[in-house]
Design a protein around this motif. Structure first.
Motif, PDB file in Angstrom:
ATOM      1  N   GLY A 120     -14.028   7.937  -1.815  1.00  0.00           N
ATOM      2  CA  GLY A 120     -13.506   6.844  -2.619  1.00  0.00           C
ATOM      3  C   GLY A 120     -12.321   7.194  -3.499  1.00  0.00           C
ATOM      4  N   THR A 121     -11.972   8.489  -3.608  1.00  0.00           N
ATOM      5  CA  THR A 121     -10.843   8.867  -4.453  1.00  0.00           C
ATOM      6  C   THR A 121      -9.711   9.521  -3.672  1.00  0.00           C
ATOM      7  OG1 THR A 121     -11.698  11.080  -4.966  1.00  0.00           O
ATOM      8  CG2 THR A 121     -12.381   9.262  -6.414  1.00  0.00           C
ATOM      9  N   ALA A 122      -9.964   9.928  -2.439  1.00  0.00           N
ATOM     10  CA  ALA A 122      -8.960  10.667  -1.664  1.00  0.00           C
ATOM     11  C   ALA A 122      -7.855   9.759  -1.156  1.00  0.00           C
ATOM     12  CB  ALA A 122      -9.620  11.373  -0.483  1.00  0.00           C
ATOM     13  N   PRO A 123      -6.611  10.247  -1.187  1.00  0.00           N
ATOM     14  CA  PRO A 123      -5.522   9.487  -0.585  1.00  0.00           C
ATOM     15  C   PRO A 123      -5.751   9.356   0.921  1.00  0.00           C
ATOM     16  CG  PRO A 123      -4.703  11.380  -1.828  1.00  0.00           C
ATOM     17  CD  PRO A 123      -6.178  11.499  -1.762  1.00  0.00           C
ATOM     18  N   LYS A 124      -5.196   8.325   1.531  1.00  0.00           N
ATOM     19  CA  LYS A 124      -5.400   8.060   2.956  1.00  0.00           C
ATOM     20  C   LYS A 124      -4.639   9.032   3.862  1.00  0.00           C
ATOM     21  CE  LYS A 124      -8.044   4.479   2.586  1.00  0.00           C
ATOM     22  NZ  LYS A 124      -9.439   4.599   2.848  1.00  0.00           N
ATOM     23  N   ASN A 125      -3.616   9.715   3.322  1.00  0.00           N
ATOM     24  CA  ASN A 125      -2.840  10.651   4.137  1.00  0.00           C
ATOM     25  C   ASN A 125      -2.086  11.617   3.227  1.00  0.00           C
ATOM     26  OD1 ASN A 125      -0.284   9.384   3.393  1.00  0.00           O
ATOM     27  ND2 ASN A 125      -0.844   7.740   4.792  1.00  0.00           N
TER      28      ASN A 125
ATOM     29  N   HIS B 239      -4.719  -0.546   7.809  1.00  0.00           N
ATOM     30  CA  HIS B 239      -3.289  -0.422   7.586  1.00  0.00           C
ATOM     31  C   HIS B 239      -2.423  -0.887   8.747  1.00  0.00           C
ATOM     32  CE1 HIS B 239      -4.199   3.148   9.944  1.00  0.00           C
ATOM     33  NE2 HIS B 239      -2.925   3.178  10.254  1.00  0.00           N
ATOM     34  N   ASP B 240      -3.025  -1.290   9.863  1.00  0.00           N
ATOM     35  CA  ASP B 240      -2.262  -1.629  11.061  1.00  0.00           C
ATOM     36  C   ASP B 240      -2.822  -2.892  11.685  1.00  0.00           C
ATOM     37  OD1 ASP B 240      -0.419  -1.375  13.083  1.00  0.00           O
ATOM     38  OD2 ASP B 240      -1.085   0.600  13.733  1.00  0.00           O
ATOM     39  N   ARG B 241      -1.997  -3.584  12.405  1.00  0.00           N
ATOM     40  CA  ARG B 241      -2.463  -4.814  13.078  1.00  0.00           C
ATOM     41  C   ARG B 241      -3.056  -4.465  14.429  1.00  0.00           C
ATOM     42  NH1 ARG B 241       1.832  -9.582  11.800  1.00  0.00           N
ATOM     43  NH2 ARG B 241       2.017  -9.094   9.614  1.00  0.00           N
ATOM     44  N   GLY B 242      -4.193  -5.045  14.706  1.00  0.00           N
ATOM     45  CA  GLY B 242      -4.812  -4.886  16.012  1.00  0.00           C
ATOM     46  C   GLY B 242      -5.650  -3.633  16.129  1.00  0.00           C
ATOM     47  N   ILE B 243      -6.387  -3.591  17.220  1.00  0.00           N
ATOM     48  CA  ILE B 243      -7.255  -2.452  17.456  1.00  0.00           C
ATOM     49  C   ILE B 243      -6.492  -1.360  18.203  1.00  0.00           C
ATOM     50  CG2 ILE B 243      -9.345  -3.866  17.408  1.00  0.00           C
ATOM     51  CD1 ILE B 243      -9.378  -3.745  20.452  1.00  0.00           C
ATOM     52  N   LYS B 244      -6.948  -0.132  18.014  1.00  0.00           N
ATOM     53  CA  LYS B 244      -6.321   1.029  18.650  1.00  0.00           C
ATOM     54  C   LYS B 244      -7.400   2.017  19.026  1.00  0.00           C
ATOM     55  CE  LYS B 244      -1.772   0.840  16.678  1.00  0.00           C
ATOM     56  NZ  LYS B 244      -0.677   1.549  16.066  1.00  0.00           N
TER      57      LYS B 244
ATOM     58  N   LEU C 191      -4.634   7.187  16.653  1.00  0.00           N
ATOM     59  CA  LEU C 191      -4.702   7.118  15.195  1.00  0.00           C
ATOM     60  C   LEU C 191      -4.859   8.507  14.578  1.00  0.00           C
ATOM     61  CD1 LEU C 191      -7.236   4.164  14.989  1.00  0.00           C
ATOM     62  CD2 LEU C 191      -4.820   4.048  14.357  1.00  0.00           C
ATOM     63  N   ARG C 192      -4.544   8.601  13.292  1.00  0.00           N
ATOM     64  CA  ARG C 192      -4.797   9.822  12.527  1.00  0.00           C
ATOM     65  C   ARG C 192      -6.094   9.703  11.740  1.00  0.00           C
ATOM     66  NH1 ARG C 192      -0.069  13.208  11.834  1.00  0.00           N
ATOM     67  NH2 ARG C 192      -1.544  14.484  10.699  1.00  0.00           N
TER      68      ARG C 192
END
Length: 160
Positions: free
Chosen positions: A34-39, A91-96, A101-102
């Motif tokens: 809950g506190t970590a940046p996403k990248n 963060h992105d549109r649509g499924i992948k 993904l990262r």
């Protein structure tokens, strides 16, 4: 909780382990659930550094590294999910597919971060690094030097 369109494996990939690995150390960071940046880009924007604490037996393996050098840090996202094949990222549109993904949600939760060494304590086996998005205590699999002559494909230019 699964998002619309996501597809999970019908088994836990950890039950199919075929190889043994050794953790060479742990990442020490201010981050947790809950506190970590996403990248890493967002982690760098916080100005928070981190460190890699090696098991003392691996400290001599730091020989030849230098402050200011870029390294590739491979780490095991040990508290992540492992079962998604298709994801629906916020963060992105649509499924992948997971391999597009990262995301830390992957069959083998191996993360790769290219970071910069900010300090080295050879005796203690500790590397200071400029940033990480890893939670405190995340196991480290390996450290490799980053070389532009090897790690950037010839003639490659970033997508615009």
């Amino acid at each position: 909780m699964r998002r619309e369109g996501e597809i999970a494996l019908p088994f836990d990939p950890a039950t199919r382990a075929e190889a043994g690995i050794t953790f060479v150390g742990r990442i020490r960071s201010p981050w947790g659930k809950g506190t970590a940046p996403k990248n890493l880009r967002l982690a760098r924007e916080t100005g928070q550094g981190a460190r890699v604490e090696l098991d003392p037996v691996y400290a001599p393996a730091l020989t030849g590294l230098r402050v200011g050098q870029a390294i590739q840090l491979l780490y095991w996202v040990d508290r992540g999910e492992r079962d998604l094949l298709i994801q629906n990222p916020h963060h992105d549109r649509g499924i992948k597919g997971t391999f597009a993904l990262r995301s830390p949600v992957r069959p083998n939760p191996i993360a790769l971060g290219t970071v910069v060494i900010t300090s080295i304590d050879m005796e203690a086996g500790v590397l200071g690094i400029d940033a990480t998005d890893a939670w405190d205590g995340t196991p480290v699999l390996d450290i490799k030097p980053w070389f532009d002559s090897v790690d950037v494909p010839p003639g490659w230019h970033p997508e615009r």
